[in-house]
Design a protein around this motif. Structure first.
Motif, mmCIF file in Angstrom:
data_model
loop_
_atom_site.group_PDB
_atom_site.id
_atom_site.type_symbol
_atom_site.label_atom_id
_atom_site.label_comp_id
_atom_site.label_asym_id
_atom_site.label_seq_id
_atom_site.Cartn_x
_atom_site.Cartn_y
_atom_site.Cartn_z
ATOM 1 N N VAL A 71 0.844 -1.195 0.000
ATOM 2 C CA VAL A 71 0.000 0.000 0.000
ATOM 3 C C VAL A 71 0.879 1.245 0.000
ATOM 4 C CG1 VAL A 71 -1.735 1.315 1.280
ATOM 5 C CG2 VAL A 71 -1.856 -1.197 1.222
ATOM 6 N N LEU A 72 0.686 2.090 -1.000
ATOM 7 C CA LEU A 72 1.359 3.388 -1.038
ATOM 8 C C LEU A 72 0.291 4.451 -1.310
ATOM 9 C CD1 LEU A 72 3.857 5.125 -0.905
ATOM 10 C CD2 LEU A 72 4.327 4.618 -3.313
ATOM 11 N N LEU A 73 -0.433 4.792 -0.266
ATOM 12 C CA LEU A 73 -1.492 5.798 -0.322
ATOM 13 C C LEU A 73 -1.331 6.758 0.842
ATOM 14 C CD1 LEU A 73 -4.878 3.962 -1.126
ATOM 15 C CD2 LEU A 73 -3.689 5.633 -2.549
ATOM 16 N N GLY A 74 -1.670 8.010 0.601
ATOM 17 C CA GLY A 74 -1.641 8.994 1.675
ATOM 18 C C GLY A 74 -1.152 10.358 1.267
ATOM 19 N N ILE A 97 -5.885 -3.191 6.424
ATOM 20 C CA ILE A 97 -5.242 -4.301 7.141
ATOM 21 C C ILE A 97 -6.261 -5.376 7.497
ATOM 22 C CG2 ILE A 97 -4.013 -4.943 9.245
ATOM 23 C CD1 ILE A 97 -2.822 -2.069 9.234
ATOM 24 N N ALA A 98 -7.408 -4.956 8.031
ATOM 25 C CA ALA A 98 -8.427 -5.921 8.442
ATOM 26 C C ALA A 98 -8.955 -6.713 7.253
ATOM 27 C CB ALA A 98 -9.571 -5.191 9.149
ATOM 28 N N LYS A 99 -9.196 -6.038 6.145
ATOM 29 C CA LYS A 99 -9.690 -6.721 4.949
ATOM 30 C C LYS A 99 -8.674 -7.742 4.435
ATOM 31 C CE LYS A 99 -12.516 -2.831 3.198
ATOM 32 N NZ LYS A 99 -13.745 -3.471 2.689
ATOM 33 N N ALA A 100 -7.406 -7.340 4.378
ATOM 34 C CA ALA A 100 -6.369 -8.241 3.876
ATOM 35 C C ALA A 100 -6.230 -9.467 4.773
ATOM 36 C CB ALA A 100 -5.034 -7.504 3.766
ATOM 37 N N HIS A 101 -6.135 -9.247 6.066
ATOM 38 C CA HIS A 101 -5.926 -10.362 6.990
ATOM 39 C C HIS A 101 -7.134 -11.298 7.033
ATOM 40 C CE1 HIS A 101 -2.501 -8.169 9.349
ATOM 41 N NE2 HIS A 101 -2.114 -8.656 8.171
ATOM 42 N N ALA A 102 -8.331 -10.772 6.806
ATOM 43 C CA ALA A 102 -9.517 -11.625 6.768
ATOM 44 C C ALA A 102 -9.474 -12.605 5.606
ATOM 45 C CB ALA A 102 -10.780 -10.773 6.683
ATOM 46 N N HIS A 103 -8.682 -12.286 4.590
ATOM 47 C CA HIS A 103 -8.542 -13.155 3.416
ATOM 48 C C HIS A 103 -7.194 -13.874 3.391
ATOM 49 C CE1 HIS A 103 -12.005 -10.781 2.103
ATOM 50 N NE2 HIS A 103 -12.219 -11.717 1.213
ATOM 51 N N GLY A 104 -6.446 -13.820 4.484
ATOM 52 C CA GLY A 104 -5.163 -14.507 4.540
ATOM 53 C C GLY A 104 -4.093 -13.885 3.675
ATOM 54 N N VAL A 105 -4.221 -12.598 3.387
ATOM 55 C CA VAL A 105 -3.283 -11.888 2.522
ATOM 56 C C VAL A 105 -2.358 -11.023 3.374
ATOM 57 C CG1 VAL A 105 -3.095 -10.108 0.727
ATOM 58 C CG2 VAL A 105 -4.852 -11.883 0.558
ATOM 59 N N LYS A 106 -1.061 -11.083 3.105
ATOM 60 C CA LYS A 106 -0.110 -10.226 3.804
ATOM 61 C C LYS A 106 -0.156 -8.820 3.206
ATOM 62 C CE LYS A 106 3.174 -13.651 5.509
ATOM 63 N NZ LYS A 106 4.599 -14.045 5.611
ATOM 64 N N ARG A 160 6.058 2.790 10.136
ATOM 65 C CA ARG A 160 7.301 2.051 10.376
ATOM 66 C C ARG A 160 7.239 1.194 11.644
ATOM 67 N NH1 ARG A 160 9.633 7.323 9.041
ATOM 68 N NH2 ARG A 160 10.575 7.255 6.954
ATOM 69 N N THR A 161 6.546 1.661 12.644
ATOM 70 C CA THR A 161 6.635 1.009 13.951
ATOM 71 C C THR A 161 5.418 0.179 14.334
ATOM 72 O OG1 THR A 161 5.765 2.990 15.057
ATOM 73 C CG2 THR A 161 8.173 2.810 14.804
ATOM 74 N N SER A 162 4.301 0.382 13.657
ATOM 75 C CA SER A 162 3.098 -0.366 14.018
ATOM 76 C C SER A 162 3.281 -1.842 13.714
ATOM 77 C CB SER A 162 1.887 0.167 13.247
ATOM 78 O OG SER A 162 0.767 -0.672 13.451
ATOM 79 N N LYS A 163 2.871 -2.668 14.628
ATOM 80 C CA LYS A 163 2.940 -4.113 14.434
ATOM 81 C C LYS A 163 1.671 -4.657 13.788
ATOM 82 C CE LYS A 163 6.957 -4.229 16.396
ATOM 83 N NZ LYS A 163 8.178 -4.431 15.566
ATOM 84 N N GLU A 164 0.762 -3.751 13.391
ATOM 85 C CA GLU A 164 -0.486 -4.193 12.777
ATOM 86 C C GLU A 164 -0.279 -4.633 11.324
ATOM 87 O OE1 GLU A 164 -3.844 -1.537 13.690
ATOM 88 O OE2 GLU A 164 -2.497 -0.557 15.136
ATOM 89 N N TRP A 165 0.710 -4.047 10.663
ATOM 90 C CA TRP A 165 1.071 -4.442 9.307
ATOM 91 C C TRP A 165 1.942 -5.703 9.367
ATOM 92 C CZ3 TRP A 165 -0.763 -1.358 5.267
ATOM 93 C CH2 TRP A 165 -1.224 -0.090 5.611
#
Length: 367
Positions: free
Chosen positions: A235-238, A273-282, A313-318
């Motif tokens: 993801v490169l958005l912002g 993040i939630a959408k990706a992880h719900a589908h088993g996608v990194k 950079r520091t969030s462990k959610e990604w």
């Protein structure tokens, strides 16, 4: 002479467009789109072939007729996409294809991707989808109606999900110099045929606001999770949320836009993040690149950019992050792109700049 319309209409014309596919296989499908039109789109005929070196020509003997439910013609309903039948065609990774689409009736404003960065060719009148040469054809730079080429392979897909920086704005025409192109070259050099990189970028796209394409979370299911074989998303958005603001995009030369609050950035990213992880996608975060010196930069948005990047950079959610900011920033002026990496508008990249982004991605992320 006025600029051509962003969404022109076509009638009784053949459009030949050249695309490079990052993955290969023995079968492909084409994906056509009528998803933003309120009227049906009539497709008169479609062919796919190997492009020749001469502009607009195809390699003799490489032409394939494309069918839809067994028919050479199709009608794509309003607000809908359509995929073709499988096409038996040996396509090598990183090879190019010429897709010719004949539209017999008035299309209305086309389903066009503005930044094609590849010369296309259109006839004045008539169906020339199977012609080796398109004599007298005019050129165009949009990507019209064609939104995907899917290779039927076991390769896994990396989706590059972003805005004009991922689209490669200001890179050299017809040279495939976007950063996803460079990533595809690196992955294929390491493991030929194992990976495909799918560019799902829209110029001007924002994480939190629609208008220039649907907002990131609104299109993520279709443009990222809907890609066959997707296993990883970058993801490169912002930057446009910072530069253009939250509401209607601010015109160039106007006062600086009011960016969304920091907390809203995090909420938007967490939806992806939630959408990706719900589908088993990194899913990997790309830090927001510097854009100091551009018409939309301000000291306020720079502070917010630095704060958002620190979280990315520091969030462990990604599942990890890719430091695009570090690849581009000038050590002496961290709010600006370093010399040689940026375009004249101070927000987009040069060919060297996009190459640097593609090489900043650790291939170990895809083991």
């Amino acid at each position: 002479m006025p600029d051509p319309p962003i969404n022109p209409s076509f009638k009784d014309q053949t459009l030949r467009q050249v695309v490079r596919v990052s993955g290969g296989g023995s079968q492909i499908r084409l994906r056509l789109s009528n998803e933003y039109s309120s009227k049906p789109l009539v497709i008169g005929e479609v062919h796919v072939a190997m492009p020749a070196a001469l502009g607009g020509a195809i390699v003799p003997g490489s032409d394939h007729v494309v069918t839809f439910s067994g028919s050479k013609t199709a009608v794509i309903p309003a607000f809908s996409p359509m995929v073709s039948d499988p096409i038996a065609m040996d396509v090598k990774p990183l090879s190019s294809l010429a897709v010719s689409i004949y539209v017999p009736t008035d299309t209305g404003p086309c389903e066009c991707h503005v930044t094609g960065l590849q010369t296309g060719y259109m006839t004045g009148h008539g169906n020339y989808t199977g012609s080796t040469f398109l004599l007298g054809a005019k050129t165009f730079l949009l990507r019209a109606f064609l939104t995907g080429v899917e290779a039927q392979t076991p390769a896994r897909a990396v989706v590059a999900f972003g805005d004009s920086l991922t689209d490669g704005n200001f890179s050299t025409l017809d040279r495939n110099r976007r950063w996803p192109d460079r990533l595809a070259e690196r992955l294929n050099a390491q493991a030929p045929g194992r990976w495909t990189v799918v560019n799902e970028a829209i110029g001007g796209n924002r994480l939190l606001t629609g208008g220039l394409g649907d907002a990131g979370p609104a299109r993520f299911d279709r443009d990222a999770l809907g890609v066959p074989g997707v296993s990883h998303v970058i993801v490169l958005l912002g930057v446009n949320d910072l530069a253009l603001g939250k509401g209607t995009p601010m015109p160039l030369g106007s006062e600086a836009a009011t960016p969304p609050p920091y907390e809203e950035f995090l909420a938007g990213y967490r939806q992806l993040i939630a959408k990706a992880h719900a589908h088993g996608v990194k899913i990997y975060a790309g830090t927001i690149a510097p854009y100091g010196g551009s018409a939309h930069w301000s000291a306020e948005t720079e502070i917010l950019r630095q704060r958002v990047n620190q979280w990315l950079r520091t969030s462990k959610e990604w599942d990890g992050f890719i430091d695009f900011d570090a690849a581009w920033r000038d050590p002496a002026q961290p709010s600006r792109i370093k010399k040689g990496m940026g375009a004249e508008d101070h927000i987009h990249g040069s060919d060297a700049g996009y190459t640097a982004l593609g090489e900043a991605i650790p291939l170990g992320l895809f083991n």
